[in-house]
Design a protein around this motif. Structure first.
Motif, PDB file in Angstrom:
ATOM      1  N   SER A   1       0.845  -1.185   0.000  1.00 14.12           N
ATOM      2  CA  SER A   1       0.000   0.000   0.000  1.00 14.12           C
ATOM      3  C   SER A   1       0.881   1.236   0.000  1.00 14.12           C
ATOM      4  CB  SER A   1      -0.870  -0.018   1.258  1.00 14.12           C
ATOM      5  OG  SER A   1      -1.531   1.206   1.430  1.00 14.12           O
TER       6      SER A   1
ATOM      7  N   TYR B   1      -1.227   0.061   6.283  1.00 17.68           N
ATOM      8  CA  TYR B   1      -2.474  -0.518   5.785  1.00 17.68           C
ATOM      9  C   TYR B   1      -2.263  -1.389   4.545  1.00 17.68           C
ATOM     10  CZ  TYR B   1      -4.830   2.576   9.029  1.00 17.68           C
ATOM     11  OH  TYR B   1      -5.247   3.202  10.168  1.00 17.68           O
TER      12      TYR B   1
ATOM     13  N   TYR C   1      -2.869  -4.833   2.075  1.00 18.26           N
ATOM     14  CA  TYR C   1      -4.085  -5.396   1.487  1.00 18.26           C
ATOM     15  C   TYR C   1      -4.043  -6.913   1.437  1.00 18.26           C
ATOM     16  CZ  TYR C   1      -5.754  -0.847  -0.114  1.00 18.26           C
ATOM     17  OH  TYR C   1      -6.230   0.433  -0.160  1.00 18.26           O
TER      18      TYR C   1
ATOM     19  N   CYS D   1      -8.535  -3.765   1.853  1.00 22.11           N
ATOM     20  CA  CYS D   1      -7.533  -3.293   2.798  1.00 22.11           C
ATOM     21  C   CYS D   1      -7.722  -3.976   4.143  1.00 22.11           C
ATOM     22  CB  CYS D   1      -7.649  -1.774   2.944  1.00 22.11           C
ATOM     23  SG  CYS D   1      -6.355  -1.051   3.972  1.00 22.11           S
TER      24      CYS D   1
ATOM     25  N   SER E   1     -11.674   0.127   2.103  1.00 20.63           N
ATOM     26  CA  SER E   1     -10.782   0.525   1.025  1.00 20.63           C
ATOM     27  C   SER E   1     -10.624  -0.698   0.126  1.00 20.63           C
ATOM     28  CB  SER E   1      -9.431   0.972   1.585  1.00 20.63           C
ATOM     29  OG  SER E   1      -8.602   1.427   0.552  1.00 20.63           O
TER      30      SER E   1
END
Length: 161
Positions: free
Chosen positions: A80, A85, A87, A138, A145
């Motif tokens: 990311s 954060y 994924y 995410c 997200s």
């Protein structure tokens, strides 16, 4: 070396470099790729699915609360631009099941119904024509997200953005 092979080697190295050897090795022992039937169905729905994504799914069929060897895993698999954060990769079945999720949740935005929300002009303004492949969520509650491949861009965009 293929882009997918480079990515997987780099991901393994990142896990190893961050004291995740045991985590990576366990994941690598239990994971399996997507079934031939699911891959055929995914390619039928999204004929332009990028080959590197196909190869990732052939390596591991999802890492988002996915069961392998009677064990449920949640394994960070994609990076990311916001370091804290990462994924998950969705499974081929989740991608198939989610083929209409962009329309369901984003049609109003795509149709530009909210003047105060800026939408990239590379994205079409005709929600009924969108064909987006939802391939990742995410780790921040998985879904707030999401990542998509856009196969139906505006005239300003390009297929596969």
């Amino acid at each position: 070396m293929k882009i997918t092979e480079k990515y997987l080697l780099g991901l393994k190295k990142a896990y190893y470099d961050n004291n995740g050897e045991e985590t990576w090795d366990h994941f690598d022992q239990i994971r399996h790729g997507a079934s031939k039937a699911d891959m055929e169905k995914l390619k039928e729905i999204f004929p332009d699915v990028p080959q590197p994504l196909v190869e990732l799914l052939e390596y591991v069929d999802g890492t988002y609360w996915r069961t392998y060897s009677d064990e449920e895993i949640a394994f960070f698999f994609l990076g990311s631009d916001v370091n804290e954060y990462p994924y998950y990769l969705l499974s081929s079945k989740e991608m198939i099941d989610n083929q209409h999720i962009a329309y369901t949740y984003y049609a109003d935005y795509i149709d530009r119904k909210y003047e105060h929300v800026e939408i990239d002009p590379k994205i079409t303004d005709k929600s009924e024509r969108i064909q987006w492949l939802h391939f990742s969520d995410c780790m921040n509650n998985g879904g707030t997200s999401q990542l998509f491949v856009d196969f139906s861009p505006s005239e300003k965009g390009k297929k596969g953005q």
